[in-house]
Each structure stands twice: as C-alpha cells, then as structure tokens.
Design an enzyme around this catalytic site. Sequence first.
Site, PDB file in Angstrom:
ATOM      1  N   LYS A  49       0.864  -1.192   0.000  1.00  0.00           N
ATOM      2  CA  LYS A  49       0.000   0.000   0.000  1.00  0.00           C
ATOM      3  C   LYS A  49       0.888   1.224   0.000  1.00  0.00           C
ATOM      4  CE  LYS A  49      -4.073   0.778   1.225  1.00  0.00           C
ATOM      5  NZ  LYS A  49      -5.406   0.877   1.834  1.00  0.00           N
ATOM      6  N   ASP A 143     -11.548   0.666  10.527  1.00  0.00           N
ATOM      7  CA  ASP A 143     -12.279   0.624   9.252  1.00  0.00           C
ATOM      8  C   ASP A 143     -12.560  -0.818   8.846  1.00  0.00           C
ATOM      9  OD1 ASP A 143     -13.576   1.708   7.067  1.00  0.00           O
ATOM     10  OD2 ASP A 143     -11.760   1.892   5.851  1.00  0.00           O
TER      11      ASP A 143
END
Length: 733
Positions: A49, A143
């Site tokens: 990422k 999240d």
Amino acid sequence: MAAGKNAEGMRAQRAVFVGPHQLLRLLGAGGMGEVYLARSPGLRLLAVKVVRAEYAEDPQFQRRFQQEVEAARRVTGFHTPPVVDAEPRGRRPWMATSYVPAPTLGEVVLRFGPFGEAGVRALGAALAEALAAIHAAGVVHRDLKPGNVLIARDGPRVIDFGISRAFDAVHLTRTGMVCGTPGYIAPERVVSGSVTSGAADVFSLGCVLVYALTGRTPFGGGEPAQVNRRVVYEEPDLSGVPAGWHPFVGSCLAKDPARRPTAAAVLGALDPADPAALLGPGLLADLDARERQAEADLGAPQADPPALPVRTWQSLSRRGLFGLGAGLGAGAAAAVGVPLLLTRRAQLARSAAAVGEAADAWGAEAAGSGTPPAAPAPLWSTPISGLTIGHQLSLLDATPVWWSGGLGAVGFDGATGRQVWSRQDVQFFQVQSDLIYGTSAGFANLVWLNAGGENHQGPLGVPAAQRDEAAMSLRVFGADSRTVVLARQTSFTGGGVVAGAELSSGTVLWQQEITQNMAVASARTGENTLSGSGSAMGLVADGRCYYEDSGVIHAVDLRTGASQWQVTGLTPGKTGTPSRLLRTGELLLVVREAAVAALDPATGQQRWAAPAVPQAVFGCALGAGRLLLSGAKGTAYCLDVATGKGLWHTTVGATTGTGTGVDFQTPSAGDGFFGVPLRDGSSGAAVLNAADGAIRWVAKAPSDEGQWTTAAKGGTLFCGSATTLRAFGAGGA
C-alpha cells in the site's frame, strides 16, 4: 536481435519498484492510497500500500503512520497478514504485507449471495480472532468493512489494520470529519472522531455479520450523513437476520460501547466454527483462478531495481457518481483509484513508425469515375414525427429503433416499416448490444428495452435534488446481464466519474474519477450507438470495462473496478477528442482521429498499428473482418482487422460533382457493404462495396430533411432523418 529488443521492452514495462519490491500490477485503491501486487527479492508475493502524496506531505501523518506500522508489526494472529516491510517516512510512505490471493467479502456476497448461518459463524469467529490479536498489539482497526476482509481457502483475513489511526489524524485536522465507511462506523466515532477503542471495531464487526447474512448493512444506504444519523439515533434493521442471531448481533451493535462484548468474548460465543462452511463451489472456482494467477505472477521475468526507490505515481481525488460518496453499495466502500501508468516504450516506437507511413499504404484507390449510380427506390418509407431533437437510428436484432435522447423511442418492423411499439414515457440515453437503456420517473429508475419494446427496470440511485443535472450529463456506455457502466460529467469544463452498478438494484459497485472531457465524449458517442461500431466513451466485453481517460486506455474488472491493465503512448488524436473502442475477434481496436491500434484485450499488449489516415476520422464500422474509417472530404479507408493492413481507400466527393464538401459521417456495416451518411449542405447516404470500396450508389436527401443516419442488417440499409425512415436494398437498382 528481435528477441533482445522484446526483452528490453518488457523490462522497461515491468521495472517499477517500491523499495526493493518489484510492482506487478494494481490491486485496488481507496481514499488513502493505492495497493499493488509486488514481488520481493526473495520471490514472495506482497500487497504494497502506497500512501497518497497529499497525506505523505503531512508531518503529523508520517509520525502517526510510523507508530502504527511499528505496532502492526507486533500483530501475529493467523487471520491477519503479517507486515513484512515498510517505509513510513519516505517521499511516498508505504507498507507491505503478505499477499493473499482471495476475493473480499464484499465481492463474494455480490457475486454468490449472502452466507448461511454456519458460514457466518465461521466468518465471525475468524474476524473476532483477528481483532483480538490486533487489539492485543495496541492497534485499533477503525475501518473494518466487507472490503477489508478477504475470504481465503484456509480462512478469512483482515487487512488494512495499522494504518487508519494515521489517516484519521490528518483527515480530522484537514476536514473536521470522521474517517471510515458510513454504515460501519461506531456511533461514538460519528459523534467524536477522536474517540476510538476496540469496542468500535466490535460494532463494525456486528455490521459486517449482518451484511454477510443479508447482503446489506443494518443501517441502510443513502447519503453518508443520513446513514451516520441512523447509526447514532436509530436501532439497526435486523430483518432477514435469523431470530437466534438477534441477541448476539444486537449486543455488538449497542449504542453504548461499554455494553458491547470484547473481541475475545465474541470469539468465545461463536466457537466452535467450521471454516469450510464459507467455501461454496463458486468461491472455490474463484480461488483456483486467483491461485493460478499468483503462480504465474511469481514466475514472471524479474527486473533489476532502478536507481531511485520510487518511480512516478499519479492519483486523483475521489468524487461520487451523483455527488461525493453518494450511491456506494455496502460491499464497495472504496472507489478504485487511478493506477500507475506503465509506459510501453516498445509499443510507442512501433506505433510512431506505423503512423508515419504514407497514405498509399491503405491500398489501391477504389475503382469508378464520374457520377455514381443513383439509389434504388426504397423498399418502404415511413414518416416520423416528434423525434426531431438529437434523433438516432439503432438496430436491435432486425428491428430499427428511432429514438431521441429526450423524447422517447419508436420500434418498426424491419420488413414493412410498420410501427410496432412506441415508448414516450422513457428518456433514452444509450443503446448497448441488443438493449436500449434509459431512465423514467424523473431519473429514479433505470430502464432497459429489447427489440420488442418489452422493458425491465430497477432503481437508479440519483438523489432527487440532482436528477435535473443527471439528465444532462448521465450516460450508459456498456452493460452485460448483471452490470451496467454509467458515466457522468461532473464539471462544466470536462472530467467526471465512471461507475459500475448492479443492473437490478442500481447499487454502485465501484467508481473512478476521470479527467477526459466527457462533453466531447458524450457528443461523439451520440453520433453512433449501433452495436459493433464503437463508442467514444468506452465499452463492456469479456467481463471487463474498457475506457479511455486523457489518452490512457484502461481495462478494469466489470464487477469490482480493479485495474487489469493500462496503456499509454498510443498516437494521440489531432484535437484531443476521445478514441472509439471496438471489440472484435481476439482484438480490442482503438480508433483515433488519425490512427488505429489493435490491443490484446486480456493484457493490453499491442498487436499492430495501422498507418496514419490523412483526413480526420469521423466514424468507423466493423463488417466481415474489415474496419471502415470514414472522414472529412468524402474519404473512406478500409483495413484488414486481423493484420492492420490497408486494403483500399476511396473519395466520394471526387465522383459526385460536389467537390470536397462531402463529409462521411458514422458508417454502418451490412453483408458485403458499408453504408455511410453524407453531409454536404443537404444530406444523404452512399453504399460502398466492402471488397474493393467501389461506390454502389448514392442517395440524396430532400433539402428539408436534414442529416441522415444509417443502420444495416443483412442486405438492407436503413436510413433515417428527422422526418422519414427508409429501407433500401443495398445491392442497387
């Protein structure tokens, strides 16, 4: 020598690194950054990422990100892919975890439906075990949602832990809003984004379990503010959840975080569980395909690392299809971002050389001189009224359909010209394959009609306040039996959003912001919506959505929006107008103003590039393995689709006595011929022999009819104006 050049070109395409890890392809993206599949120097596959540049510049973000990465390294649970490398304070901070070749929970539910109770028990136990390990390391996920849960063969995995706290910090500083996915954010975080504990993750876990059981969130959809209000003030909707699960799920969704169980308590309540209950036949087949692809990725040729640790990146801000964040489905919380563009140097060189060839590479000038034969008498002629604004002629099977973007559509019997159906209650905006798509009831419903005028419809998630705006800018440019791809212009000067939506429900599955001037693209698409003749906005085929954005050709997964490849470096158009994309045989054709290229639909590799066209290309049509390009000054160029070789070219203006004022418009292809509308003050159409370009006949329109458009089927050419629809036998008198 050729092999060496090919190897050099392949190396130039693949030599893109983050740190020591070679990037292979884009996996997805969201608000924080892009995720790439990468290969480590030790030949391990990783998910890397890379943080967006706008966040990387914030010192507070870098400090928080480093703290979170250090904490995430301590997470050792089986259901959390380990962090294996990171650079939290680089120019583009990044973090690498082990790659798991598996779909997300959101993808699984969308493709194969909700899970049964045994499967959800296994899912809940695995997620609780993962959260317990994350919390024990001093990390809170923040999240947890279907898009951050992978359903692997040996059990679920929770991803993206260890990054949200840093994202929260910079997001709160800049916007004053809580970060996360509406419908999965705990109420205390909605009220005060700075208040976060492990109990917030348990709330998200309860929402995920309801989604897995029912295919929807317990607090519904809509605008984020509306969803967040329901999370804070209303009780969850547990309809569809088995009654025996209500007390357990209800405890996870308690408004008071002190009343929720811990992750360890959730695990105890769900144990024992059978992970095999998650693996249905469809999912197993999907996993097989992903694992085969992973093996191929691992065995692909390696490249030497470049001098710089990070190459050039590009990212764009997110913007919703109908407004920021509106219309996102429960299982598709993160939009797909703009991927890394890998410049194809070898392709660019080949394309430039091909485009530079002379016009005579298009083959012989078509035979014939003097005035061409006049058109035969029409097989039938039918007056049309009420469709004079932006009218279009399309062919659904053997049914000519005469339609207008704002006034409706009329279907005719192809053999007699008799009107067989009319739909004035639907505003149509596109034709795709054998269906017409439009909207009704003030843009609240998406409607699709077949050749017989029979329609199906489903809801379209356009907020009422934005329906007038959507009416002017919303377009469909592709669909299959399950998924429709829509595009909407979001600024007056250009740019917009491309999105994939569930055809039956209108739920947005993915969306991508683009910078292409969609006003130009929409107008150009309006010239030609006949199936097989290409679209200037994009097309759907092979389970993919192909589209162009500012000169870059993209291929993305139709259901997820995940990037499969991108191509840049093709010869640009003369004025920046968008390309037409066509799918035929084993090729994807990219038709630009002055050039044509053929790509492999699966990989984007260029197969051939045609020589440059001297005049601007206005339209194109495919027929019997041949591509006709029609353009300015009455010119037409025909090439062989398999090889890109020019076969013939012709100029109608030189034989009609009208000088160079004739322009060919968007053509159509029938059996052994091409029908091409003309524009030279009045209008009309010409029929060209597909074999050699000889002009069979030319029809001139009455002066009061305006522009003609054409559609072909078998040996018949249908020609329509604002007042009349005609059918001609294409063979001549």
